[in-house]
Design an enzyme around this catalytic site. Structure first.
Site, PDB file in Angstrom:
ATOM      1  N   LYS A 185     -17.278  44.523  -5.472  1.00 30.58           N
ATOM      2  CA  LYS A 185     -16.735  44.161  -4.152  1.00 30.58           C
ATOM      3  C   LYS A 185     -15.273  43.734  -4.276  1.00 30.58           C
ATOM      4  CE  LYS A 185     -20.057  44.549  -1.157  1.00 30.58           C
ATOM      5  NZ  LYS A 185     -20.547  44.459   0.186  1.00 30.58           N
ATOM      6  N   ASP A 258     -25.641  39.636  -1.319  1.00 31.16           N
ATOM      7  CA  ASP A 258     -26.940  40.004  -1.905  1.00 31.16           C
ATOM      8  C   ASP A 258     -27.808  38.816  -2.317  1.00 31.16           C
ATOM      9  OD1 ASP A 258     -26.160  42.511  -1.340  1.00 31.16           O
ATOM     10  OD2 ASP A 258     -26.134  43.261  -3.381  1.00 31.16           O
ATOM     11  N   ASP A 280     -21.656  38.886   3.714  1.00 26.45           N
ATOM     12  CA  ASP A 280     -21.327  40.275   4.016  1.00 26.45           C
ATOM     13  C   ASP A 280     -22.554  41.068   4.447  1.00 26.45           C
ATOM     14  OD1 ASP A 280     -19.491  42.485   4.123  1.00 26.45           O
ATOM     15  OD2 ASP A 280     -20.592  43.273   2.403  1.00 26.45           O
ATOM     16  N   ASN A 423     -29.861  51.663   1.840  1.00 20.98           N
ATOM     17  CA  ASN A 423     -29.294  52.126   0.566  1.00 20.98           C
ATOM     18  C   ASN A 423     -30.338  51.961  -0.536  1.00 20.98           C
ATOM     19  OD1 ASN A 423     -26.577  52.525   1.514  1.00 20.98           O
ATOM     20  ND2 ASN A 423     -26.404  50.312   1.622  1.00 20.98           N
TER      21      ASN A 423
HETATM   22  P1  NAD Z   1     -34.135  42.472   4.170  1.00 22.22           P
HETATM   23  O1  NAD Z   1     -35.048  42.388   3.029  1.00 22.22           O
HETATM   24  O2  NAD Z   1     -33.511  41.237   4.688  1.00 22.22           O
HETATM   25  O3  NAD Z   1     -34.932  43.147   5.401  1.00 22.22           O
HETATM   26  C1  NAD Z   1     -35.756  44.279   5.292  1.00 22.22           C
HETATM   27  C2  NAD Z   1     -36.556  44.404   6.576  1.00 22.22           C
HETATM   28  O4  NAD Z   1     -37.226  45.657   6.555  1.00 22.22           O
HETATM   29  C3  NAD Z   1     -37.606  43.317   6.737  1.00 22.22           C
HETATM   30  O5  NAD Z   1     -37.649  42.902   8.080  1.00 22.22           O
HETATM   31  C4  NAD Z   1     -38.900  44.056   6.411  1.00 22.22           C
HETATM   32  O6  NAD Z   1     -40.028  43.534   7.105  1.00 22.22           O
HETATM   33  C5  NAD Z   1     -38.581  45.448   6.900  1.00 22.22           C
HETATM   34  N1  NAD Z   1     -39.407  46.464   6.261  1.00 22.22           N
HETATM   35  C6  NAD Z   1     -39.697  46.597   4.960  1.00 22.22           C
HETATM   36  N2  NAD Z   1     -40.538  47.634   4.779  1.00 22.22           N
HETATM   37  C7  NAD Z   1     -40.771  48.165   5.999  1.00 22.22           C
HETATM   38  C8  NAD Z   1     -41.556  49.238   6.470  1.00 22.22           C
HETATM   39  N3  NAD Z   1     -42.281  49.979   5.639  1.00 22.22           N
HETATM   40  N4  NAD Z   1     -41.552  49.503   7.783  1.00 22.22           N
HETATM   41  C9  NAD Z   1     -40.840  48.749   8.646  1.00 22.22           C
HETATM   42  N5  NAD Z   1     -40.065  47.717   8.253  1.00 22.22           N
HETATM   43  C10 NAD Z   1     -40.037  47.425   6.945  1.00 22.22           C
HETATM   44  O7  NAD Z   1     -33.050  43.531   3.784  1.00 22.22           O
HETATM   45  P2  NAD Z   1     -31.629  43.784   4.477  1.00 22.22           P
HETATM   46  O8  NAD Z   1     -30.582  42.981   3.843  1.00 22.22           O
HETATM   47  O9  NAD Z   1     -31.782  43.673   5.936  1.00 22.22           O
HETATM   48  O10 NAD Z   1     -31.327  45.272   4.018  1.00 22.22           O
HETATM   49  C11 NAD Z   1     -32.179  46.323   4.411  1.00 22.22           C
HETATM   50  C12 NAD Z   1     -31.558  47.653   4.030  1.00 22.22           C
HETATM   51  O11 NAD Z   1     -30.340  47.821   4.717  1.00 22.22           O
HETATM   52  C13 NAD Z   1     -31.252  47.824   2.550  1.00 22.22           C
HETATM   53  O12 NAD Z   1     -31.659  49.095   2.141  1.00 22.22           O
HETATM   54  C14 NAD Z   1     -29.764  47.722   2.493  1.00 22.22           C
HETATM   55  O13 NAD Z   1     -29.229  48.523   1.453  1.00 22.22           O
HETATM   56  C15 NAD Z   1     -29.358  48.282   3.816  1.00 22.22           C
HETATM   57  N6  NAD Z   1     -28.030  47.798   4.218  1.00 22.22           N
HETATM   58  C16 NAD Z   1     -27.090  48.712   4.537  1.00 22.22           C
HETATM   59  C17 NAD Z   1     -25.832  48.313   4.887  1.00 22.22           C
HETATM   60  C18 NAD Z   1     -24.801  49.337   5.259  1.00 22.22           C
HETATM   61  O14 NAD Z   1     -25.082  50.484   5.276  1.00 22.22           O
HETATM   62  N7  NAD Z   1     -23.602  48.977   5.597  1.00 22.22           N
HETATM   63  C19 NAD Z   1     -25.515  46.978   4.879  1.00 22.22           C
HETATM   64  C20 NAD Z   1     -26.501  46.042   4.565  1.00 22.22           C
HETATM   65  C21 NAD Z   1     -27.766  46.468   4.234  1.00 22.22           C
END
Ligand code: NAD
Length: 583
Positions: A185, A258, A280, A423
């Site tokens: 980052k 993270d 972030d 991701n």
């Molecule tokens: P998190 O663990 O806080 O949340 C995950 C959510 O997904 C939870 O609410 C969980 O209940 C739900 N979930 C898990 N399995 C599921 C399923 N089978 N069906 C429905 N819902 C389900 O994680 P986060 O920080 O919110 O990140 C989630 C994803 O978003 C990651 O893959 C991360 O890489 C991606 N992300 C992308 C960006 C970007 O593109 N800019 C930024 C941040 C996070």
């Protein structure tokens, strides 16, 4: 040497051709320090004066020439992880050259220094390890964090990126191996926004890991213990925050990265008003996703207030994005309650509705609605019931935007918005190809990880947007650092999102892009910083005075570049010797 040169001083050009960096280091240590090393670009005079003549091949190279060598070698490599190791090796030897190579080809190399390859690098951290980068603080350091900060060689740190490694990208708990994330980052702070590398500090906080594979791995480098989830964890983070501001000043920017869901929200709320900090994964993600929606809104011609959004996932990313969308809708005249009604969430237990058997956590409460009519058993059912104009996938659970889901979005909307943000690429909710093909090119698509352009059978080509947080955090960080913002309020991310959406041209929108090309990220970040600096001064949120009158030239004047400094006072920069690199 000096006396030999003096008689010809009058031959010097009137204006020094390049900057002079004073260094106490001489000889081999100067070359071993990546911050001062210029490799074969040391001039003959420098080699003589600095005691390194003979330690390098005789040729004096330009930085262009050096960059070309590394670029050629990178092109030969097929494996992204091999490229990562090679690039990080340049960073360890010659920092300016590293940034030069990175910035010359940022679109190609971003997926190497950051997602998705950095995720692979983190999982393999103990195996590809060369040299430690950043600061490692463990739970056993409690009570001594301030003195550990004193061991960090740089004294003018303005930005810290910290992780506890619990939720690295979509890969889960990687413990101390998560260090790749703050390092990556901060590389982007410098490459994208020109924030000086020596002012950036990557930190990993090691409180153990619950990753059994790592705990059994003899090459693992962190504490061999389960994560400490006791009060000691909170005390450690408190001590860390206090130590950072004590050492580097109150307005030191601290970016959280993270952390696991539970801690991410708690710590964000706890420190938001106390320190200059942001998360972030929650706030940066929110801004980049909102920017995509705002750009999509431009393409569709339908105001944000008329959209209905259904999230797949109700975690950090979803809640961050949802709250910022609410803010954007409120800015356009809606009440908070009306705006929240427009947003639905579906997580691993199903639709977030009142009285469901699973408890909704406090952060989700705002988006828990009355059960809609009908029987919602699947995400497809949710789409058909809620009838969203946009679906945003942030579940990290793979291809859950099935063909039926995409087709349903296509029949519900003339131009459906489909964001598959999870991701790495394998976890994206759908591919760009599926999204464009199954909606016959009508959808507005963005993903978290990059996808190649898609050509439909009729020859139309669509370039998917990558909703990468890198469009936001370097620009926001630059603005915050320059203006001395004490607390980064959410409204700053709303401004950043708007600034980003405005930078997408009509031509790019017509190509399917919802974000400017990554190749232009430096200008995008700097322009965003200018907009945010103007905003925070106008709103009385900035504390660096005197206020710069001309914000644009002020911001641009601070931006670091990769040109080598001269290690000789400019009195030695005299003409008549043509081996001077002047790059
Ligand atoms: P998190 O663990 O806080 O949340 C995950 C959510 O997904 C939870 O609410 C969980 O209940 C739900 N979930 C898990 N399995 C599921 C399923 N089978 N069906 C429905 N819902 C389900 O994680 P986060 O920080 O919110 O990140 C989630 C994803 O978003 C990651 O893959 C991360 O890489 C991606 N992300 C992308 C960006 C970007 O593109 N800019 C930024 C941040 C996070």
């Amino acid at each position: 040497m000096l006396s030999r040169l003096r008689p010809i001083l009058s031959l010097r050009p009137p204006v020094p051709a390049y900057r002079w960096a004073h260094t106490k280091e001489k000889g081999k240590p100067l070359m071993l320090n990546p911050r001062t090393n210029k490799s074969m670009a040391f001039t003959l005079q420098e080699r003589q004066m600095l005691g390194i003549q003979g330690l390098l091949p005789p040729k004096v190279e330009t930085q262009d020439n050096q960059a070309m060598r590394f670029q050629r070698n990178l092109k030969k490599m097929k494996d992204p992880l091999e490229k990562y190791v090679y690039l990080m090796g340049i960073q360890e030897r010659n920092e300016r050259l590293f940034y030069r190579v990175l910035m010359d080809d940022i679109e190609e190399l971003m997926p190497i220094v950051y997602t998705p390859t950095v995720g692979q690098a983190c999982t393999q951290y103990g195996h590809i390890f060369r040299r430690p980068k950043g600061l490692f603080i463990s739970i056993h350091d409690k009570g001594h964090i301030r003195s550990i900060l004193d061991n960090w060689p740089e004294t003018n740190v303005v930005a810290v990126v910290v992780t506890d490694g619990e939720r690295i990208l979509g890969l889960g708990d990687l413990g101390v191996y998560g260090m790749g994330i703050p390092v990556g980052k901060l590389c982007l702070y410098t490459a994208c926004a020109g924030i000086r590398p020596e002012t950036c500090l990557p930190v990993v906080i090691d409180v153990g890991t619950d990753n059994e594979t790592l705990l059994r791995d003899p090459l693992y480098m962190g504490l061999y213990q389960k994560r400490d989830r006791s009060q000691a964890y909170d005390d450690l983070i408190d001590e860390f925050m206090e130590a950072v501001v004590d050492k580097y000043g109150q307005d030191t920017l601290i970016q959280f990265e993270d952390f696991g869901n539970h801690n991410a929200f708690r710590l964000m709320w706890k420190y938001k008003e106390k320190y200059c900090t942001f998360n972030d994964d929650i706030q940066g993600t929110a801004a980049v996703a909102l920017a995509g929606l705002l750009a999509a809104q431009r393409a569709i011609g339908k105001p944000i207030t008329e959209h209905r959004v259904l999230f797949l996932g109700a975690g950090e990313a979803a809640l961050g994005i949802a709250n910022l969308i609410v803010m954007a809708m409120m800015e356009k005249g809606m009440t908070q309650a009306e705006a929240r009604e427009k947003i639905w969430m579906y997580d691993e237990h199903g639709l977030l509705v009142k009285n469901r058997p699973q408890e909704n956590d406090g952060n989700q409460e705002a988006f828990v609605h009355d059960c809609p009519p009908g029987n919602v058993q699947s995400f497809l059912d949710a789409v058909n019931t809620i009838k969203p104009s946009a679906i945003i996938g942030v579940s990290g659970a793979g291809r859950l935007f099935t063909h039926d889901v995409i087709k349903a979005m296509g029949s519900l909307n003339e131009q459906p918005i489909i964001f598959a943000l999870s991701n790495p690429t394998t976890k994206a909710e759908c591919t760009a190809e599926d999204a464009y093909t199954l909606t016959n090119g009508r959808c507005l698509f963005a993903s978290g990880s990059p996808f190649d352009p898609v050509t439909l059978s009729d020859g139309r080509v669509f370039t998917p947007g990558q909703g990468n947080n890198v469009y936001i955090f370097p620009g926001v960080a630059l603005a915050v650092i320059l203006s001395g913002v004490r607390h980064i309020q959410d409204i700053v991310f709303l401004e950043a999102a708007k600034a980003l959406a405005e930078q997408v041209t009509d031509k790019e929108l017509a190509e399917g892009r919802l974000y400017p090309p990554l190749s232009n990220i430096r200008e995008v970040s700097v322009q965003m910083a200018v907009t945010v600096v103007e905003y925070v001064y106008a709103q009385g949120m900035a504390f660096h005075y005197p206020e710069p009158l001309e914000k644009n030239s002020f911001v641009r004047s601070t931006v670091w570049d990769t040109k080598y400094d001269s290690f000789l006072p400019d009195i030695y920069d005299w003409p008549g010797v043509n081996f001077n690199p002047k790059t």
